[in-house]
Design a protein around this motif. Structure first.
Motif, PDB file in Angstrom:
ATOM      1  N   PHE A 155     -13.144  -6.140  -6.567  1.00 53.87           N
ATOM      2  CA  PHE A 155     -14.461  -6.767  -6.563  1.00 53.87           C
ATOM      3  C   PHE A 155     -15.540  -5.730  -6.861  1.00 53.87           C
ATOM      4  O   PHE A 155     -15.544  -4.636  -6.286  1.00 53.87           O
ATOM      5  CB  PHE A 155     -14.777  -7.377  -5.181  1.00 53.87           C
ATOM      6  N   ASP A 156     -16.454  -6.080  -7.747  1.00 54.75           N
ATOM      7  CA  ASP A 156     -17.698  -5.344  -7.899  1.00 54.75           C
ATOM      8  C   ASP A 156     -18.531  -5.570  -6.627  1.00 54.75           C
ATOM      9  O   ASP A 156     -18.186  -6.422  -5.797  1.00 54.75           O
ATOM     10  CB  ASP A 156     -18.418  -5.862  -9.152  1.00 54.75           C
ATOM     11  N   THR A 206     -22.012  -9.377  -6.815  1.00 55.83           N
ATOM     12  CA  THR A 206     -20.669  -9.965  -6.770  1.00 55.83           C
ATOM     13  C   THR A 206     -20.260 -10.164  -5.320  1.00 55.83           C
ATOM     14  O   THR A 206     -19.775 -11.234  -4.941  1.00 55.83           O
ATOM     15  CB  THR A 206     -19.646  -9.076  -7.491  1.00 55.83           C
ATOM     16  N   THR A 207     -20.462  -9.144  -4.488  1.00 61.05           N
ATOM     17  CA  THR A 207     -20.169  -9.276  -3.057  1.00 61.05           C
ATOM     18  C   THR A 207     -21.427  -9.152  -2.194  1.00 61.05           C
ATOM     19  O   THR A 207     -21.490  -9.703  -1.106  1.00 61.05           O
ATOM     20  CB  THR A 207     -19.129  -8.231  -2.618  1.00 61.05           C
ATOM     21  N   PHE A 255     -13.188  -9.390 -10.145  1.00 60.06           N
ATOM     22  CA  PHE A 255     -14.427 -10.145  -9.962  1.00 60.06           C
ATOM     23  C   PHE A 255     -15.634  -9.271 -10.306  1.00 60.06           C
ATOM     24  O   PHE A 255     -15.725  -8.132  -9.852  1.00 60.06           O
ATOM     25  CB  PHE A 255     -14.566 -10.613  -8.504  1.00 60.06           C
ATOM     26  N   GLY A 256     -16.572  -9.819 -11.076  1.00 56.18           N
ATOM     27  CA  GLY A 256     -17.788  -9.088 -11.386  1.00 56.18           C
ATOM     28  C   GLY A 256     -18.877 -10.014 -11.887  1.00 56.18           C
ATOM     29  O   GLY A 256     -18.601 -11.132 -12.339  1.00 56.18           O
ATOM     30  N   ASP A 257     -20.118  -9.553 -11.830  1.00 55.34           N
ATOM     31  CA  ASP A 257     -21.237 -10.359 -12.318  1.00 55.34           C
ATOM     32  C   ASP A 257     -21.673  -9.937 -13.714  1.00 55.34           C
ATOM     33  O   ASP A 257     -22.528 -10.588 -14.316  1.00 55.34           O
ATOM     34  CB  ASP A 257     -22.439 -10.246 -11.362  1.00 55.34           C
ATOM     35  N   ASP A 273     -18.146  -5.350 -16.193  1.00 62.74           N
ATOM     36  CA  ASP A 273     -17.243  -5.237 -15.033  1.00 62.74           C
ATOM     37  C   ASP A 273     -15.843  -5.723 -15.378  1.00 62.74           C
ATOM     38  O   ASP A 273     -14.873  -5.346 -14.704  1.00 62.74           O
ATOM     39  CB  ASP A 273     -17.733  -6.104 -13.863  1.00 62.74           C
ATOM     40  N   LYS A 309     -16.138 -14.408 -13.384  1.00 60.02           N
ATOM     41  CA  LYS A 309     -17.522 -14.002 -13.652  1.00 60.02           C
ATOM     42  C   LYS A 309     -18.465 -14.693 -12.680  1.00 60.02           C
ATOM     43  O   LYS A 309     -18.568 -15.914 -12.652  1.00 60.02           O
ATOM     44  CB  LYS A 309     -17.889 -14.354 -15.101  1.00 60.02           C
ATOM     45  N   ILE A 310     -19.163 -13.908 -11.867  1.00 61.15           N
ATOM     46  CA  ILE A 310     -20.147 -14.429 -10.934  1.00 61.15           C
ATOM     47  C   ILE A 310     -21.496 -14.525 -11.654  1.00 61.15           C
ATOM     48  O   ILE A 310     -21.893 -13.583 -12.341  1.00 61.15           O
ATOM     49  CB  ILE A 310     -20.269 -13.509  -9.700  1.00 61.15           C
TER      50      ILE A 310
END
Length: 289
Positions: free
Chosen positions: A133-134, A138-139, A263-265, A269, A280-281
């Motif tokens: 996770f980024d 993202t988090t 996971f990344g926005d 990422d 993709k967030i």
């Protein structure tokens, strides 16, 4: 978001190649927030890793408009962004609404990710199952800083937010991360924040409910000149986001892990392989190449 650092810059959202101005990010928002969603990897390459399809590029920032009235009005686009997040004041901070369109979109992506992770199969030869996770957007959600700064990045004020653990969680993400851990996934965090912000980052992740290991073996922050890891093949001053992140994911897999999901926005990422599927967030506030 993956906040990538310019050499010598102290803050979390410094950039390797510079941050797009708000207007360019605004074009993205004005075009309907098309960057949210999921990208599925296509097939294993010769190395046994999965090759990702091309991600769509944002509008070019170098093409000069011929008419001023063809450019979205910055104030109106900012208002669109605020409406999408459902701007809500909590104490002295502006935060996304828990029931707004941003929260709904994120929850939808998280539900699809949970379903995928619940049924994903890992071949023993590919290693222990894991997810990466980024951090920024993202988090941890940085909307409060964007409103405070007027969507204008400043390394000093941003570092204050980072080091004082001022960011709330991306809604629903702690539950997804903790659930994945309970199902046997090893969780890694991979961010462009510099090593100088490790303490604030760990504090913030713990504060908002991430109940997974946050030691140096599970939380990767951006190196600087002089402490470059051996597995990174590009210099700190020139290494792109995609190079830094994909080479770090390759290193994680070399330790015996299969990165089942990434996971990344930002598309930077997610590019570069080493991850069976990408999620993709949505983030209409800024773009990092």
């Amino acid at each position: 978001m993956s906040a990538e650092m310019t050499s010598g810059a102290p803050a979390g959202r410094t950039r390797l190649s510079g941050r797009w101005p708000l207007l360019t990010g605004a074009l993205i928002a004005a075009l309907g927030l098309t960057f949210g969603g999921i990208t599925t990897a296509s097939a294993h390459g010769n190395s046994g890793h999965i090759a990702h399809p091309a991600h769509p590029a944002p509008p070019s920032s170098t093409v000069a408009p011929t008419r001023g009235d063809s450019i979205p009005n910055v104030t109106l686009v900012e208002n669109k962004i605020k409406a999408y997040y459902g701007d809500t004041v909590v104490g002295t901070d502006h935060v996304p609404s828990t029931t707004g369109n941003y929260a709904k979109e994120v929850h939808g992506i998280e539900a699809k990710a949970r379903s995928y992770l619940a049924h994903a199969r890992v071949k023993p030869a590919e290693g222990k199952k894991s997810v990466v996770f980024d951090i920024d957007d993202t988090t941890l959600n940085t909307y409060n800083y964007e409103i405070f700064s007027g969507f204008s990045y400043n390394p000093m004020t941003n570092a204050d937010y980072v080091n004082n653990a001022r960011f709330p969680e991306v809604y629903g993400m702690p539950a997804l991360v903790n659930w994945a851990s309970s199902k046997g996934y090893t969780v890694f965090f991979l961010t462009g924040r510099p090593e100088t912000q490790r303490a604030g980052t760990v504090t913030n992740l713990s504060k908002v409910g991430y109940q997974v290991p946050l030691d140096t073996a599970h939380l990767y922050l951006k190196y600087t000149a002089g402490n470059q890891p051996s597995y990174i093949r590009c210099a700190a001053a020139t290494c792109t986001t995609t190079e830094y992140k994909s080479q770090t994911r390759k290193h994680i897999e070399s330790l015996g892990y299969d990165l089942v999901a990434n996971f990344g926005d930002q598309f930077s990422d997610l590019r570069g392989g080493y991850g069976d599927k990408t999620f993709k967030i949505p983030n209409p506030m800024y773009y990092l190449p």
